[in-house]
Structures are given as structure tokens and as C-alpha cells.
Design an enzyme around this catalytic site. Sequence first.
Site, PDB file in Angstrom:
ATOM      1  N   GLN A   1      82.184 142.281  33.885  1.00 39.90           N
ATOM      2  CA  GLN A   1      81.332 142.276  35.166  1.00 39.90           C
ATOM      3  C   GLN A   1      81.275 140.963  35.327  1.00 39.90           C
ATOM      4  O   GLN A   1      80.821 139.967  34.283  1.00 39.90           O
ATOM      5  CB  GLN A   1      79.708 142.309  33.841  1.00 39.90           C
ATOM      6  CG  GLN A   1      78.409 142.179  35.228  1.00 39.90           C
ATOM      7  CD  GLN A   1      77.376 143.341  34.350  1.00 39.90           C
ATOM      8  OE1 GLN A   1      77.667 143.776  33.319  1.00 39.90           O
ATOM      9  NE2 GLN A   1      76.481 143.739  34.966  1.00 39.90           N
ATOM     10  N   PHE A   2      81.742 140.384  36.401  1.00 40.19           N
ATOM     11  CA  PHE A   2      81.342 138.641  36.843  1.00 40.19           C
ATOM     12  C   PHE A   2      80.253 138.283  36.903  1.00 40.19           C
ATOM     13  O   PHE A   2      79.890 137.484  37.159  1.00 40.19           O
ATOM     14  CB  PHE A   2      82.292 138.775  38.551  1.00 40.19           C
ATOM     15  CG  PHE A   2      82.064 139.543  39.520  1.00 40.19           C
ATOM     16  CD1 PHE A   2      80.842 138.715  40.350  1.00 40.19           C
ATOM     17  CD2 PHE A   2      81.504 141.183  39.689  1.00 40.19           C
ATOM     18  CE1 PHE A   2      80.286 139.435  41.228  1.00 40.19           C
ATOM     19  CE2 PHE A   2      81.636 141.989  41.155  1.00 40.19           C
ATOM     20  CZ  PHE A   2      80.958 140.785  41.815  1.00 40.19           C
ATOM     21  N   THR A   3      79.067 139.253  37.476  1.00 41.79           N
ATOM     22  CA  THR A   3      77.562 138.991  37.856  1.00 41.79           C
ATOM     23  C   THR A   3      77.078 138.590  36.239  1.00 41.79           C
ATOM     24  O   THR A   3      75.922 137.751  37.187  1.00 41.79           O
ATOM     25  CB  THR A   3      76.810 140.547  38.056  1.00 41.79           C
ATOM     26  OG1 THR A   3      76.703 141.549  36.961  1.00 41.79           O
ATOM     27  CG2 THR A   3      77.356 141.273  39.196  1.00 41.79           C
TER      28      THR A   3
END
Length: 150
Positions: free
Chosen positions: A78-80
Site C-alpha cells: 500500500q503505497f498510500t
Amino acid sequence: MITVLQRTSEASVQINQEIVGQIEEGLMILLGIEEADGQEDIDWLCRKVCNLRIFDDEYGIMNKSILDVGGDILLISQFTLHASTKKGNRPSYIKAAKPEIAIPLYEKFIEQLESELGKPIQTGEFGADMKVNLTNDGPVTIMIDSKNKQ
């Protein structure tokens, strides 16, 4: 690396309406990777995740690790998690590693976590549009940042 750990009684991830990963008791882990991450972050974080005492003992006290309870892990990239909301209302993801850096680190993280856990883990698919479902047991949710060691 940043992780969000959630103690679960069940969790699953779907891609295109197909379940690709599913666990019962254990941890659902969201993993964010940044450009500055490396093997040292992987080693430290995997040890921390496997030895973190967030499962109840016979007295209802969080005194057992995932190793102690024989739990499973569902890992989702999850890059966010590296979003910056300092300026304006649209998050910036400039700190998140590009796929050419993040994918090999994500794969090494999986290998290391499986080695520490002593069994395979479940995963989503890096970069895919995923639907994650979980029953957070407790609820227990903990963030760990390998750069700040917290």
C-alpha cells in the site's frame, strides 16, 4: 518502511472479485515502501512483526506473538501509507518508491517474513486494485515505521 498491523480473526483480499489471499487468526499487514528502504529495514521490521506481543494469553493480556499463537499473515502492499498531506488537499506520494525499486523489496519482505514465521504467508498483488476485508480483533491496530523504529 511503514506497516499498519491489524490483529484479525479473519481477513481476505480480492482482485477482480476473486479471493487471492485469505487467513483466519493472525495479522493483516499493510506495507508501504519508500525509496530509502533496504535490507536493514526488512530485517528489523520482520523481526518486530513476528515477535510483537499483541495476542492474548490465557489471562486475556496481550502477551503472545504471532509465533506463539501459530497465526497467519495476509500482506498487502500500500503505497498510500507514504502520503504527505502537509500541503493542500491532494495527497502527495513522492516518498513512495517507484515499482522498479518497491517490487524487489516487497518480494524480499515476503521471503524474509515467511522465513521468520516458518510458513508461507498470504498476499495480494503488488499494484493491483484490491478489495480488502477483515474482522479486526480487539480492535488492535499498530503502526510501525522502520525509519523511526517506532
